[in-house]
Design a protein around this motif. Structure first.
Motif, mmCIF file in Angstrom:
data_model
loop_
_atom_site.group_PDB
_atom_site.id
_atom_site.type_symbol
_atom_site.label_atom_id
_atom_site.label_comp_id
_atom_site.label_asym_id
_atom_site.label_seq_id
_atom_site.Cartn_x
_atom_site.Cartn_y
_atom_site.Cartn_z
ATOM 1 N N GLY A 63 -5.295 19.498 -1.096
ATOM 2 C CA GLY A 63 -5.627 18.069 -1.008
ATOM 3 C C GLY A 63 -4.601 17.079 -1.218
ATOM 4 O O GLY A 63 -5.170 15.663 -1.520
ATOM 5 N N GLU A 64 -3.563 17.825 -2.841
ATOM 6 C CA GLU A 64 -3.373 16.745 -2.730
ATOM 7 C C GLU A 64 -2.551 16.166 -2.711
ATOM 8 O O GLU A 64 -1.857 15.927 -1.871
ATOM 9 C CB GLU A 64 -2.003 18.064 -4.586
ATOM 10 C CG GLU A 64 -3.897 18.409 -4.983
ATOM 11 C CD GLU A 64 -2.766 19.350 -6.540
ATOM 12 O OE1 GLU A 64 -1.400 19.597 -5.773
ATOM 13 O OE2 GLU A 64 -3.864 20.166 -7.323
ATOM 14 N N SER A 95 5.602 0.964 -4.580
ATOM 15 C CA SER A 95 4.560 0.771 -5.085
ATOM 16 C C SER A 95 3.879 1.473 -5.725
ATOM 17 O O SER A 95 2.808 1.284 -6.069
ATOM 18 C CB SER A 95 3.666 -0.602 -4.760
ATOM 19 O OG SER A 95 4.882 -1.814 -3.992
ATOM 20 N N GLY A 96 3.708 2.778 -5.508
ATOM 21 C CA GLY A 96 2.889 4.086 -6.668
ATOM 22 C C GLY A 96 1.833 4.442 -5.630
ATOM 23 O O GLY A 96 1.138 5.022 -6.579
ATOM 24 N N LYS A 97 2.318 3.698 -4.446
ATOM 25 C CA LYS A 97 0.855 4.405 -3.415
ATOM 26 C C LYS A 97 0.804 5.514 -3.199
ATOM 27 O O LYS A 97 1.613 7.228 -2.864
ATOM 28 C CB LYS A 97 1.247 3.920 -1.821
ATOM 29 C CG LYS A 97 -0.003 4.204 -1.069
ATOM 30 C CD LYS A 97 0.565 3.496 0.405
ATOM 31 C CE LYS A 97 -0.248 3.904 1.571
ATOM 32 N NZ LYS A 97 -0.600 3.091 2.886
ATOM 33 N N LEU A 98 -0.283 6.304 -3.606
ATOM 34 C CA LEU A 98 0.051 7.873 -3.163
ATOM 35 C C LEU A 98 -0.818 8.449 -1.916
ATOM 36 O O LEU A 98 -1.962 7.791 -1.022
ATOM 37 C CB LEU A 98 -1.577 8.255 -4.732
ATOM 38 C CG LEU A 98 -1.654 8.314 -5.642
ATOM 39 C CD1 LEU A 98 -2.749 8.885 -6.356
ATOM 40 C CD2 LEU A 98 -0.253 9.309 -5.913
ATOM 41 N N VAL A 119 1.094 11.764 8.594
ATOM 42 C CA VAL A 119 0.873 13.532 7.350
ATOM 43 C C VAL A 119 2.753 14.005 7.626
ATOM 44 O O VAL A 119 2.861 14.215 6.621
ATOM 45 C CB VAL A 119 0.380 14.209 8.120
ATOM 46 C CG1 VAL A 119 0.141 15.374 7.116
ATOM 47 C CG2 VAL A 119 -1.687 13.293 7.186
ATOM 48 N N GLY A 120 2.628 13.882 8.561
ATOM 49 C CA GLY A 120 3.634 14.563 9.162
ATOM 50 C C GLY A 120 5.125 13.861 8.885
ATOM 51 O O GLY A 120 6.066 14.675 8.034
ATOM 52 N N VAL A 121 4.992 12.719 8.684
ATOM 53 C CA VAL A 121 6.091 12.605 8.220
ATOM 54 C C VAL A 121 6.330 12.205 6.526
ATOM 55 O O VAL A 121 7.616 12.410 5.933
ATOM 56 C CB VAL A 121 6.090 9.975 8.399
ATOM 57 C CG1 VAL A 121 6.721 9.763 7.517
ATOM 58 C CG2 VAL A 121 6.066 10.391 9.847
ATOM 59 N N ALA A 122 4.989 12.199 6.030
ATOM 60 C CA ALA A 122 4.764 12.528 4.634
ATOM 61 C C ALA A 122 5.504 13.927 4.283
ATOM 62 O O ALA A 122 6.473 14.326 3.144
ATOM 63 C CB ALA A 122 2.812 12.152 4.148
ATOM 64 N N LEU A 123 5.144 15.024 4.526
ATOM 65 C CA LEU A 123 5.163 16.212 4.431
ATOM 66 C C LEU A 123 6.945 16.375 5.192
ATOM 67 O O LEU A 123 8.191 17.014 3.828
ATOM 68 C CB LEU A 123 4.675 16.804 5.324
ATOM 69 C CG LEU A 123 3.877 17.274 5.303
ATOM 70 C CD1 LEU A 123 2.841 18.623 6.695
ATOM 71 C CD2 LEU A 123 3.248 18.304 4.014
ATOM 72 N N ALA A 124 7.604 15.092 5.409
ATOM 73 C CA ALA A 124 9.143 15.270 6.467
ATOM 74 C C ALA A 124 9.309 14.754 4.999
ATOM 75 O O ALA A 124 10.764 15.688 3.985
ATOM 76 C CB ALA A 124 9.654 14.739 7.260
ATOM 77 N N LEU A 148 7.100 5.629 7.280
ATOM 78 C CA LEU A 148 8.361 5.883 6.317
ATOM 79 C C LEU A 148 8.669 4.465 5.443
ATOM 80 O O LEU A 148 9.014 5.117 4.317
ATOM 81 C CB LEU A 148 9.663 5.534 7.165
ATOM 82 C CG LEU A 148 10.889 7.076 8.386
ATOM 83 C CD1 LEU A 148 11.670 6.765 8.771
ATOM 84 C CD2 LEU A 148 10.439 8.113 6.919
ATOM 85 N N ARG A 149 8.328 3.472 5.744
ATOM 86 C CA ARG A 149 8.675 2.282 4.840
ATOM 87 C C ARG A 149 6.825 1.992 4.139
ATOM 88 O O ARG A 149 7.000 1.685 3.032
ATOM 89 C CB ARG A 149 7.818 1.340 6.148
ATOM 90 C CG ARG A 149 9.469 0.843 6.614
ATOM 91 C CD ARG A 149 9.347 -0.962 7.198
ATOM 92 N NE ARG A 149 10.414 -1.659 8.300
ATOM 93 C CZ ARG A 149 10.091 -1.266 8.986
ATOM 94 N NH1 ARG A 149 9.241 -0.979 9.974
ATOM 95 N NH2 ARG A 149 11.589 -1.687 9.949
ATOM 96 N N ASP A 150 6.202 3.380 4.310
ATOM 97 C CA ASP A 150 5.069 3.473 3.123
ATOM 98 C C ASP A 150 5.794 3.935 2.104
ATOM 99 O O ASP A 150 4.540 4.058 0.979
ATOM 100 C CB ASP A 150 3.888 3.468 3.888
ATOM 101 C CG ASP A 150 2.906 3.193 4.152
ATOM 102 O OD1 ASP A 150 3.495 1.416 4.236
ATOM 103 O OD2 ASP A 150 1.795 3.129 5.581
ATOM 104 N N MET A 151 6.778 4.474 2.183
ATOM 105 C CA MET A 151 7.223 6.179 1.618
ATOM 106 C C MET A 151 8.194 5.935 1.082
ATOM 107 O O MET A 151 8.866 6.632 -0.069
ATOM 108 C CB MET A 151 6.985 7.408 2.595
ATOM 109 C CG MET A 151 5.428 7.863 3.281
ATOM 110 S SD MET A 151 5.833 9.002 4.255
ATOM 111 C CE MET A 151 3.993 8.830 4.984
ATOM 112 N N ILE A 152 9.514 5.534 1.526
ATOM 113 C CA ILE A 152 10.256 4.971 1.211
ATOM 114 C C ILE A 152 10.970 3.488 1.169
ATOM 115 O O ILE A 152 10.301 2.524 1.597
ATOM 116 C CB ILE A 152 11.413 5.622 2.059
ATOM 117 C CG1 ILE A 152 11.298 7.671 1.807
ATOM 118 C CG2 ILE A 152 13.123 5.471 1.699
ATOM 119 C CD1 ILE A 152 12.228 8.222 2.932
#
Length: 317
Positions: free
Chosen positions: A96-97, A104-107, A141-146, A193-197
């Motif tokens: 759950g972490e 922008s620091g989005k978790l 979630v898959g993209v986040a794990l990648a 991807l744009r949310d994460m990189i």
């Protein structure tokens, strides 16, 4: 009439009850035969003894969950109140972490029990199927794990692919070069991807081939080593496409396949490669399969109701 009194001693009642007692109102909907009153840090419930026992048990499950995650929302309450056991909604704390720290620091973290199970499943298996309707977060979630795997250098590249079959449209009739034709099909993957990189870094990764977004046809003949590979919208693969994709797996590779068998856009009489693969591989060791449902929808609350309404109609036919 029997009475049950529950006192919240180590939990902030305002946070637990929700804005304008929204969580209590949800509890009332699940226990319509009970009279439930929330005042201060106490909950009083009136009704039949059997129902009160069930209410007490479920309420304890909710307070335990809140104590661990400091969070309670409609999805969590629904999952807890409809689960047969803790194992159906509870997962390890690690799952759950935060998966990655986004732009922008989005978790970026799993929002539901099944999304947390998907994180766990990916740790234990190199090939994972995540099946469920739109909005359940399987691709996100898959993209986040990648992205996490890339940042931690456990893989050297990310490859995202989709079969270019959408509601009967034909790529050849779309304007522009190949990239311009394909980009609309790949847009949900770009969005994640744009949310994460950050933008410049993402563009650099794409330019250098560290992140590749391509249709399935581009996978043919390749061996995908040291890569986190996601096949999205897999319900629109044929038997031949799915077999070709699965046999691309190279060393130190992670494969995730996402799809919704209820949204197949293939021509009639063409078997979905996803449906077939789920049957063929269900007992293969090292292959993980997770079925998400409308309780995992994390979009607008109406999306859940839309899915449920369509399911009712489809079940009648």
């Amino acid at each position: 009439m029997n009475e049950l009194i529950i006192e919240l001693s180590e939990i902030n009642p305002r946070e637990f009850f929700g804005q304008q007692n929204a969580n209590i109102e949800l509890l009332k909907r699940y226990f319509p035969k009970l009279k439930i009153v929330a005042r201060g840090n106490k909950i009083k419930a009136y009704g039949d003894e059997d129902l009160l026992e069930e209410f007490d048990r479920r309420f304890s499950m909710l307070t335990e969950h809140f104590g661990k995650y400091n969070k309670l929302d409609e999805n969590v309450i629904e999952r807890v109140l409809t689960s047969q056991s803790k194992a159906d909604y509870e997962t390890s704390k690690e799952s759950g972490e935060t998966i990655v720290h986004g732009v922008s620091g989005k978790l970026i973290k799993p929002q539901t029990a099944n999304q947390r199970k998907l994180v766990e499943l990916s740790k234990k298996n190199d090939l994972v199927f995540a099946i469920g309707p739109a909005g359940t977060g399987k691709t996100y979630v898959g993209v986040a794990l990648a992205v996490k795997a890339l940042k931690e250098k456990s893989v050297k590249r990310i490859i995202l692919t989709r079969p270019a079959v959408e509601a009967g449209e034909n790529l050849g009739f779309l304007p522009g070069d190949m990239k311009e034709k394909l980009d609309p099909y790949m847009q949900p993957l770009y969005d994640a991807l744009r949310d994460m990189i950050p933008h410049e870094k993402l563009e650099s990764f794409i330019e250098k081939g560290v992140i590749q977004i391509a249709p399935m046809a581009f996978m043919r003949g390749r061996t995908l080593d040291n890569a986190f590979v996601i096949l999205d919208e897999a319900q629109n693969t044929t038997h031949a496409q799915m077999k070709m994709f699965l046999t691309r797996m190279g060393r130190s590779a992670k494969f995730m396949i996402t799809g919704d068998p209820g949204q197949i856009d293939l021509p009639r009489r063409v078997t979905s490669g996803l449906k077939e693969a789920l049957l063929i591989l269900k007992n293969v060791k090292g292959v993980g399969m997770l079925y998400l449902d409308d309780k995992d929808v994390v979009r607008h609350p109406l999306v859940k109701k839309v899915i449920s309404a369509y399911k009712d109609i489809e079940n009648r036919n």
